[in-house]
Design a protein around this motif. Structure first.
Motif, PDB file in Angstrom:
ATOM      1  N   UNK A   1       0.772  -1.286  -0.195  1.00 39.71           N
ATOM      2  CA  UNK A   1      -0.064  -0.145  -0.153  1.00 39.71           C
ATOM      3  C   UNK A   1       0.967   1.230   0.111  1.00 39.71           C
ATOM      4  N   UNK A   2       1.822   1.296   0.904  1.00 42.08           N
ATOM      5  CA  UNK A   2       2.900   2.540   0.625  1.00 42.08           C
ATOM      6  C   UNK A   2       3.388   2.467  -0.637  1.00 42.08           C
ATOM      7  N   UNK A   3       3.855   1.491  -1.477  1.00 40.69           N
ATOM      8  CA  UNK A   3       4.420   1.462  -2.640  1.00 40.69           C
ATOM      9  C   UNK A   3       3.149   2.059  -3.765  1.00 40.69           C
ATOM     10  N   UNK A   4       2.116   1.559  -3.554  1.00 40.48           N
ATOM     11  CA  UNK A   4       1.062   2.123  -4.183  1.00 40.48           C
ATOM     12  C   UNK A   4       0.846   3.694  -4.299  1.00 40.48           C
TER      13      UNK A   4
ATOM     14  N   UNK B   1       1.319   6.481  -7.122  1.00 39.26           N
ATOM     15  CA  UNK B   1       0.319   7.434  -7.570  1.00 39.26           C
ATOM     16  C   UNK B   1       0.897   8.983  -7.360  1.00 39.26           C
ATOM     17  N   UNK B   2       1.667   8.967  -6.293  1.00 40.36           N
ATOM     18  CA  UNK B   2       2.396  10.509  -6.106  1.00 40.36           C
ATOM     19  C   UNK B   2       3.272  10.832  -7.554  1.00 40.36           C
ATOM     20  N   UNK B   3       3.990   9.853  -7.753  1.00 32.63           N
ATOM     21  CA  UNK B   3       4.791   9.977  -9.013  1.00 32.63           C
ATOM     22  C   UNK B   3       3.854  10.186 -10.160  1.00 32.63           C
ATOM     23  N   UNK B   4       2.864   9.666 -10.480  1.00 33.70           N
ATOM     24  CA  UNK B   4       2.032   9.923 -11.543  1.00 33.70           C
ATOM     25  C   UNK B   4       1.197  11.028 -11.455  1.00 33.70           C
TER      26      UNK B   4
ATOM     27  N   UNK C   1      -2.067   3.553 -13.706  1.00 31.86           N
ATOM     28  CA  UNK C   1      -2.753   2.282 -13.797  1.00 31.86           C
ATOM     29  C   UNK C   1      -1.557   1.522 -12.930  1.00 31.86           C
ATOM     30  N   UNK C   2      -0.249   1.644 -12.834  1.00 34.50           N
ATOM     31  CA  UNK C   2       0.917   0.835 -12.190  1.00 34.50           C
ATOM     32  C   UNK C   2       0.384   1.203 -10.661  1.00 34.50           C
ATOM     33  N   UNK C   3       0.014   2.275 -10.293  1.00 34.39           N
ATOM     34  CA  UNK C   3      -0.429   2.412  -8.876  1.00 34.39           C
ATOM     35  C   UNK C   3      -1.667   1.683  -8.623  1.00 34.39           C
ATOM     36  N   UNK C   4      -2.511   1.627  -9.477  1.00 30.31           N
ATOM     37  CA  UNK C   4      -3.774   0.891  -9.214  1.00 30.31           C
ATOM     38  C   UNK C   4      -3.464  -0.549  -9.028  1.00 30.31           C
TER      39      UNK C   4
END
Length: 493
Positions: free
Chosen positions: A351-354, A358-361, A438-441
């Motif tokens: 979840x931290x990675x997700x 999202x922050x990056x995107x 999409x990668x965050x999702x």
């Protein structure tokens, strides 16, 4: 001279030192954090869209195509030739970057680099075939430290040369070419192992002691011998085996024996449900990590174009290496019952990675994007260290090597599916921002899956009667480092 020859032929110090040196120089690539600015800049003059939707997917498809054959050839050829090939292809990679113009050359470069990445399995597998089992843990620490030091120093040097000396990207690639040429020369000095893990001589290396294991291997050898004799009789070749029943390197005996050994390793490796869950996270998370890692430079260039702004990619990669190493180091000093809390930890840090992806995107601030990438990579390095230890601690080295190969192949297959649907210009061909959403999702879905599973496991453990837990603790064997002295661990969770 006599003592030098003796050092090369015996002991564990010489091969470990040479391989550590190779790992240091092979991972010291000052130009790597600046690959995307180099490709889309005046030197190669390739558009961002072509790099994103055409060029980088070639690496993914090529990697999938060559991974499994290279995995088998690595053991069949006894590791050293594969490491030498990796060094040669690394040199070729930077020769192409420095001197080969045009999109066709850069497309071939992607295939060339796919061969490099597919041969990484030989780096650690080699050392386990030439040193005694009691040295595995110490040697592995040296090898990982060499890789980390090389990548950190390379990224730091690259950033300093770009930011302080004003060096252009072409000369940065030329410096990387020189360093990798040294790595290639060092690889030639590696001693040649006497046998592989699965092909030829495995029976002597494993030193089986359990009766059932001895019987199974004896059966495999007998079947292989019968099959080879049948082929010889049918062909009427009149060939005979040499003294002691030895067979050729490419003989049917050797191939059938290795096949039986591979199947037994696979069956044992995935017989534990807990190991299957750890392997599932490995494959799912590594696929997502690969996509983020491959396209992060394109995202940074989209947020703040390298043609008009200062680039700090090398500094970020150096920080990531140090933070990731610190996280991995902490894992070894934290006492946690991973059988109970491991899956929940996978869910929480996924979840931290997700959130970081999202922050990056979604951010338009380059420093926020840098911070998100550091958090994402640190969380991944933390979890992959835990996962690797949990899998390796319950398997022999032969089983672990196969598990590593299978998990990597599944991860790459998932990454290829993501690339084909999301990135490839022949499918959706999405822009870089949509890709990272999409990668965050994707990582959020992994998080939900393992949070649910982790909460179930923790609740089941605490709801279990105390008497049953005490009995389980009494029956639980001690965790030991994997060793090729045993074929596969009898421990089943």
């Amino acid at each position: 001279m006599g003592s030098w020859a003796k050092l090369k032929s015996t002991g564990w110090v010489f091969p470990t030192a040479v391989l550590s040196l190779y790992g240091f120089f092979a991972n010291c690539r000052p130009a790597e954090p600046f690959l995307t600015p180099y490709l889309i800049g005046p030197y190669k003059n390739i558009s961002e869209e072509v790099v994103t939707n055409y060029l980088f997917p070639i690496w993914t498809y090529s990697y999938l195509a060559v991974l499994f054959p290279v995995f088998l050839l690595t053991d069949f050829l006894r590791y050293k030739p594969v490491i030498v090939v990796q060094g040669l292809f690394l040199v070729t990679n930077y020769v192409l970057l420095c001197f080969a113009p045009g999109l066709t050359a850069m497309s071939f470069l992607q295939f060339n680099y796919a061969v490099v990445t597919s041969t990484e399995v030989a780096y650690f597998s080699y050392i386990y075939s030439v040193i005694p089992p009691e040295r595995y843990q110490r040697a592995t620490g040296y090898l990982r430290s060499a890789m980390l030091t090389g990548s950190t120093l390379g990224a730091t040097i690259g950033q300093m040369l770009v930011s302080l000396a004003g060096l252009d990207y072409f000369h940065l690639n030329a410096i990387s070419l020189g360093i990798l040429s040294i790595a290639f020369l060092i690889s030639i000095w590696l001693p040649m192992p006497q046998q592989g893990m699965f092909f030829r001589g495995e029976k002597a290396a494993l030193g089986l002691s359990a009766k059932g294991q001895v019987e199974e291997e004896a059966s495999a050898v007998e079947e292989a011998q019968d099959a080879e004799e049948a082929v010889e009789d049918g062909a009427g070749s009149g060939r005979t085996q040499g003294a002691g029943g030895s067979t050729g390197w490419c003989s049917l005996h050797n191939v059938v024996y290795a096949g039986r050994l591979l199947w037994s390793s696979f069956r044992e490796s995935y017989s534990s449900r807990k190991l299957v869950y750890w392997s599932l996270w490995w494959a799912l998370a590594t696929a997502g990590y690969g996509q983020v890692f491959n396209y992060i430079q394109l995202m940074w260039d989209h947020i703040e174009p390298s043609s008009t702004s200062s680039v700090y990619n090398g500094g970020v990669e150096a920080i990531c290496a140090v933070v990731g190493a610190a996280a991995a180091f902490c894992v070894g000093h934290v006492k946690v019952t991973w059988d109970v809390w491991g899956e929940l930890s996978l869910g929480v840090f996924s979840a931290v990675g997700a959130g970081a992806v999202f922050l990056i995107g979604l951010t338009s601030n380059i420093w926020a994007s840098y911070a998100g990438y550091v958090i994402f990579k640190a969380s991944y390095m933390l979890l992959i260290t835990i996962t690797t230890f949990q899998i390796a601690s319950n398997l022999s080295m032969a089983c672990y090597a196969l598990t590593f190969g299978v998990n990597t192949f599944v991860a790459l297959l998932l990454q290829t599916i993501l690339t084909a649907i999301v990135v490839d210009e022949s499918a959706l061909g999405l822009d870089i921002i949509t890709q990272f959403i999409i990668y965050g999702s994707y990582y959020a879905a992994i998080s939900v899956l393992f949070l649910i599973r982790g909460m179930y496991t923790a609740c089941a453990h605490h709801c279990r009667p105390k008497q049953a837990m005490d009995q389980e603790q009494k029956e639980e064997p001690e965790v030991e480092m994997p060793s090729s002295d045993r074929f596969c661990s009898d421990h089943r969770q």
